[in-house]
Each structure stands twice: as C-alpha cells, then as structure tokens.
Design a protein around this motif. Structure first.
Motif, PDB file in Angstrom:
ATOM      1  N   THR A  13       0.828  -1.204   0.000  1.00 43.14           N
ATOM      2  CA  THR A  13       0.000   0.000   0.000  1.00 43.14           C
ATOM      3  C   THR A  13       0.865   1.258   0.000  1.00 43.14           C
ATOM      4  N   ASP A  17       1.037   4.014  -3.048  1.00 44.86           N
ATOM      5  CA  ASP A  17       0.764   5.420  -2.735  1.00 44.86           C
ATOM      6  C   ASP A  17       1.931   6.317  -3.154  1.00 44.86           C
ATOM      7  N   ASP A  20       1.806   6.593  -6.956  1.00 42.34           N
ATOM      8  CA  ASP A  20       0.634   7.342  -7.424  1.00 42.34           C
ATOM      9  C   ASP A  20       0.717   8.831  -7.106  1.00 42.34           C
ATOM     10  N   ARG A  21       1.308   9.178  -5.973  1.00 48.63           N
ATOM     11  CA  ARG A  21       1.343  10.573  -5.525  1.00 48.63           C
ATOM     12  C   ARG A  21       1.895  11.518  -6.595  1.00 48.63           C
TER      13      ARG A  21
END
Length: 59
Positions: A13, A17, A20-21
C-alpha cells in the motif's frame, strides 16, 4: 504468518501510494493476471512514456 502478511500488505500500500502521488506510471502485476500479462504490458507502457515514469496519455 499473519503478521508477515499484514506487513507485506501495508508495504504494498505504501509503495503504490508513493508511485501514485507524483503520478508515475506503473504496471499492476496483481494476482489476477497470468505471469505473461505484466511482461507484455511493460514494453507498451515504456513506449508510451515521453519522460521517465510519465506517459503522454496521462496529461
């Protein structure tokens, strides 16, 4: 075993993240795919990039 699985899922996760950020491209290699599907997707994703980690279709 449960602690290892929980730690692995949390790590996954955090990594997703982090990718993707900033909007970086990535290939989902989830368990619902065969081993060859991600292997076929990587060259297509690399060809679509106009800068490292970013495809022109994302803008």
């Amino acid at each position: 075993m449960d602690k290892l699985l929980a730690r692995t899922e949390r790590h996954q996760t955090l990594i997703i993240d982090a990718v993707d950020r900033p909007g970086l491209d990535h290939v989902d290699a989830g368990s619902s795919q065969s081993a060859t599907e991600p292997a076929d997707t990587v060259p297509a994703a690399a060809d679509a990039q106009d800068a490292a980690g970013r495809s022109s279709t994302d803008r």
